[in-house]
Design a protein around this motif. Structure first.
Motif, PDB file in Angstrom:
ATOM      1  N   THR A 155      20.247  22.439  50.010  1.00 55.95           N
ATOM      2  CA  THR A 155      21.334  21.614  49.456  1.00 55.95           C
ATOM      3  C   THR A 155      21.601  21.827  47.963  1.00 55.95           C
ATOM      4  O   THR A 155      20.763  22.362  47.226  1.00 55.95           O
ATOM      5  CB  THR A 155      21.093  20.111  49.741  1.00 55.95           C
ATOM      6  OG1 THR A 155      22.312  19.389  49.555  1.00 55.95           O
ATOM      7  CG2 THR A 155      20.031  19.514  48.831  1.00 55.95           C
ATOM      8  N   THR A 156      22.786  21.373  47.532  1.00 56.00           N
ATOM      9  CA  THR A 156      23.243  21.539  46.148  1.00 56.00           C
ATOM     10  C   THR A 156      22.230  21.016  45.146  1.00 56.00           C
ATOM     11  O   THR A 156      21.883  21.711  44.174  1.00 56.00           O
ATOM     12  CB  THR A 156      24.575  20.764  45.944  1.00 56.00           C
ATOM     13  OG1 THR A 156      25.434  21.013  47.065  1.00 56.00           O
ATOM     14  CG2 THR A 156      25.267  21.173  44.669  1.00 56.00           C
ATOM     15  N   THR A 157      21.736  19.801  45.370  1.00 55.89           N
ATOM     16  CA  THR A 157      20.787  19.214  44.419  1.00 55.89           C
ATOM     17  C   THR A 157      19.515  20.051  44.323  1.00 55.89           C
ATOM     18  O   THR A 157      18.983  20.269  43.233  1.00 55.89           O
ATOM     19  CB  THR A 157      20.470  17.746  44.825  1.00 55.89           C
ATOM     20  OG1 THR A 157      21.611  16.959  44.486  1.00 55.89           O
ATOM     21  CG2 THR A 157      19.243  17.192  44.140  1.00 55.89           C
ATOM     22  N   ASN A 189      29.031  20.926  53.673  1.00 58.33           N
ATOM     23  CA  ASN A 189      29.229  19.939  52.606  1.00 58.33           C
ATOM     24  C   ASN A 189      30.592  19.257  52.739  1.00 58.33           C
ATOM     25  O   ASN A 189      30.707  18.056  52.526  1.00 58.33           O
ATOM     26  CB  ASN A 189      29.110  20.596  51.228  1.00 58.33           C
ATOM     27  CG  ASN A 189      27.746  21.240  51.014  1.00 58.33           C
ATOM     28  OD1 ASN A 189      27.099  21.649  51.961  1.00 58.33           O
ATOM     29  ND2 ASN A 189      27.315  21.350  49.780  1.00 58.33           N
ATOM     30  N   CYS A 222      31.442  18.102  48.825  1.00 58.88           N
ATOM     31  CA  CYS A 222      31.303  16.881  49.633  1.00 58.88           C
ATOM     32  C   CYS A 222      32.451  15.912  49.353  1.00 58.88           C
ATOM     33  O   CYS A 222      33.040  15.351  50.279  1.00 58.88           O
ATOM     34  CB  CYS A 222      29.979  16.184  49.328  1.00 58.88           C
ATOM     35  SG  CYS A 222      28.516  17.134  49.792  1.00 58.88           S
ATOM     36  N   GLU A 241      36.018  11.909  38.393  1.00 61.96           N
ATOM     37  CA  GLU A 241      35.403  13.207  38.086  1.00 61.96           C
ATOM     38  C   GLU A 241      35.004  13.280  36.624  1.00 61.96           C
ATOM     39  O   GLU A 241      35.462  12.487  35.796  1.00 61.96           O
ATOM     40  CB  GLU A 241      36.384  14.355  38.397  1.00 61.96           C
ATOM     41  CG  GLU A 241      36.046  15.192  39.621  1.00 61.96           C
ATOM     42  CD  GLU A 241      34.704  15.928  39.564  1.00 61.96           C
ATOM     43  OE1 GLU A 241      34.119  16.057  38.481  1.00 61.96           O
ATOM     44  OE2 GLU A 241      34.222  16.374  40.619  1.00 61.96           O
ATOM     45  N   ARG A 246      38.282  20.094  38.510  1.00 64.63           N
ATOM     46  CA  ARG A 246      38.174  19.405  39.803  1.00 64.63           C
ATOM     47  C   ARG A 246      39.026  18.136  39.805  1.00 64.63           C
ATOM     48  O   ARG A 246      39.602  17.773  40.832  1.00 64.63           O
ATOM     49  CB  ARG A 246      36.723  19.116  40.101  1.00 64.63           C
ATOM     50  CG  ARG A 246      36.005  20.439  40.370  1.00 64.63           C
ATOM     51  CD  ARG A 246      34.792  20.292  41.188  1.00 64.63           C
ATOM     52  NE  ARG A 246      34.367  21.554  41.749  1.00 64.63           N
ATOM     53  CZ  ARG A 246      33.173  21.790  42.241  1.00 64.63           C
ATOM     54  NH1 ARG A 246      32.274  20.833  42.244  1.00 64.63           N
ATOM     55  NH2 ARG A 246      32.868  22.956  42.763  1.00 64.63           N
ATOM     56  N   ASP A 276      24.495  13.299  40.730  1.00 65.81           N
ATOM     57  CA  ASP A 276      24.230  12.845  39.359  1.00 65.81           C
ATOM     58  C   ASP A 276      23.587  11.451  39.398  1.00 65.81           C
ATOM     59  O   ASP A 276      23.570  10.786  40.426  1.00 65.81           O
ATOM     60  CB  ASP A 276      25.564  12.826  38.593  1.00 65.81           C
ATOM     61  CG  ASP A 276      25.382  12.781  37.096  1.00 65.81           C
ATOM     62  OD1 ASP A 276      24.235  12.749  36.621  1.00 65.81           O
ATOM     63  OD2 ASP A 276      26.417  12.769  36.388  1.00 65.81           O
ATOM     64  N   SER A 297      26.349   9.322  49.329  1.00 60.34           N
ATOM     65  CA  SER A 297      26.055  10.426  50.245  1.00 60.34           C
ATOM     66  C   SER A 297      25.530  11.639  49.489  1.00 60.34           C
ATOM     67  O   SER A 297      25.392  12.722  50.055  1.00 60.34           O
ATOM     68  CB  SER A 297      27.284  10.779  51.092  1.00 60.34           C
ATOM     69  OG  SER A 297      26.874  11.145  52.388  1.00 60.34           O
ATOM     70  N   ASN A 344      25.049   9.055  55.388  1.00 58.07           N
ATOM     71  CA  ASN A 344      25.376   9.712  56.668  1.00 58.07           C
ATOM     72  C   ASN A 344      24.126   9.976  57.497  1.00 58.07           C
ATOM     73  O   ASN A 344      24.165   9.934  58.721  1.00 58.07           O
ATOM     74  CB  ASN A 344      26.149  11.014  56.428  1.00 58.07           C
ATOM     75  CG  ASN A 344      25.372  12.029  55.623  1.00 58.07           C
ATOM     76  OD1 ASN A 344      24.517  11.673  54.814  1.00 58.07           O
ATOM     77  ND2 ASN A 344      25.659  13.291  55.825  1.00 58.07           N
TER      78      ASN A 344
END
Ligand code: NAD
Length: 422
Positions: A155-157, A189, A222, A241, A246, A276, A297, A344
């Motif tokens: 995953t991203t994190t 994602n 996501c 954001e 983005r 974050d 999430s 989720n």
């Protein structure tokens, strides 16, 4: 016949139900099935000791079965205290002979005891979702690092944590950032988190989304998915954001964009997907309407400042499964879902199998790739070569019965030349 191979699960008697659900998910995972069939004859992971720290779901079970078919000697533990499906954990142990250390709702001490139990397996390869195995190896279990050939991260994190380890010069073995494959983040994602996060909010609250204002924090892979699914159900979506590009994308996708503190007073439902910390902080919590619903999430449960919420509330009670109601001194009630853990996987079943088919095809082929290339790899963060990524997409299209065009030789030459102009 069931055999017990160890692990720590809630109730082994749940295994039959778990097996039925694992087989149900398998039907939606045709790419992984093809890989499993090849692995069973080629045995590319033969004798490799693997420890996987993953969400223990029906889809993960199918990945584990694939890795075992490829010859891996595998143990699993949970990558989040609330994401385990207890029936799946039971089935992994008793039906598939894969030791699994995972209990839904385990406390932090048990969570780390389970991580350490998975590491006691003395792995040659790690498979993480959030980097907890790798970080434990690099802090309290450093004696095991010499055994490791490579790791994989979902995953991203986890990838962000790995990059910061690499930058600090502390990463001791190569790790494949599976998340960076197009066939992972563009689908898992976006469409996976999009659908399953909304699914979890509906399952846990049974509220109507049409006409509600949904605030999505973060417009990454996501966030785009969550926003589009909430919009599709008739919600008015606001995006927050910190990245100007983005934010601009969200504006041009048709959403309202504003600072979180402004959105706080307008939203009915809040969903964080930023990776974050303290994105919903005290000033936002103070402005929320009576009845507001808050969910996260993103990978960790620190996107919402829960200690602040606890200190602001004069009363807290559980009003439904996965719904905690916090009452402020002025009588307003704010509802936190799934204790701020990724909603989720905690309050629903995580991503549908069809999308995890591609993520886990990346994991399976990635583990084969890292072994094959072990000698030339350094302690860096790697991505899967794009030809493997494209092959996964091609297999998925094939399984869906969708054909596409191929370049003619003329087009191929044209696209690779610089001479032709106006
Ligand atoms: N729930 C799941 O099943 C699931 C699946 C995949 C990823 N994840 C996790 O979700 C999180 C997001 O992943 P992603 O792939 O979308 O990442 P991403 O990097 O594509 O997007 C994150 C976005 O959040 C924005 N952001 C950061 N801080 C912010 C703040 N304070 N306020 C508003 N926006 C902020 C960033 O600018 C970025 O655009 C990660 O923690 C990841 O590990 C969860």
């Amino acid at each position: 016949m069931s055999t017990s191979v160890g692990g720590d699960v809630r109730d082994i008697a749940l295994s039959e139900r778990g097996k039925d659900r694992i087989e149900w998910a398998a039907k939606e995972m045709p790419v992984l099935r093809l890989i499993r069939e090849r692995f069973a004859s080629d045995l590319p992971l033969k004798g490799v000791r693997m420890s996987g720290c993953l969400h223990i779901t029906t889809e993960t079970a199918n990945l584990a079965i694939t890795l075992k078919a490829g010859g891996a000697d595998l143990v699993l533990c949970a990558s989040n205290p609330l994401s385990t499906q207890d029936d799946v954990a039971a089935a992994l142990v008793s039906e598939y002979g894969i030791p699994t250390f995972a209990i839904k709702g385990e406390d932090e001490q048990t969570y780390y005891r389970h991580i350490n139990a998975a590491l006691d397996h003395k792995p040659n390869m790690t498979m993480d979702d959030g980097c907890d195995l790798v970080s434990t190896l690099h802090t309290t279990r450093t004696e095991l690092i010499t055994n490791i050939i490579a790791g994989l991260e979902e995953t991203t994190t986890g990838v962000i944590r790995l990059h910061s380890m690499e930058k600090a010069g502390v990463l001791k073995f190569p790790v494949l950032a599976v998340n960076e494959s197009d066939t992972k983040h563009m689908f898992d994602n976006r469409y996976g988190t999009g659908q399953s996060s909304i699914d979890a909010i509906i399952r846990s609250t049974n509220i109507l989304l049409a006409g509600r204002t949904v605030v999505v924090f973060g417009y990454g892979w996501c966030g785009r998915g969550v926003a589009s699914r909430a919009h599709g159900l008739g919600s008015n979506v606001i995006v927050t954001e910190v990245d100007p590009t983005r934010a601009l994308e969200a504006v041009m996708d048709g959403y309202r964009v504003m600072p979180g503190v402004e959105a706080a007073a307008l939203g009915d439902i809040f969903i964080t997907v930023t990776g974050d910390i303290n994105v919903i902080d005290r000033p936002l919590l103070e402005r929320m309407k009576d009845g507001a619903i808050i969910a996260n999430s993103g990978h960790f449960n620190d996107e919402i400042n829960i200690p602040a919420l606890e200190s602001m509330a004069t009363n807290k009670r559980r009003v439904r499964d996965f719904v905690d109601e916090y009452t402020y001194a002025d009588g307003r009630r704010v509802h936190l879902l799934a204790e701020g853990r990724l909603v989720n996987l905690s309050a629903a079943e995580g991503h549908p199998a069809s999308v995890m088919d591609m993520s886990f095809a990346n994991q399976a082929l990635g583990s084969e790739y890292m072994l094959l290339h072990a000698k030339e790899l350094q302690p860096h963060v790697y991505t899967l070569p794009s030809d493997i990524d494209k092959e996964i997409a091609r297999l998925k299209l094939h399984a869906m019965g969708i054909k596409i065009d191929t370049l003619t030789p003329e087009q191929d030459t044209y696209l690779n030349s610089w001479e032709s102009g106006t």
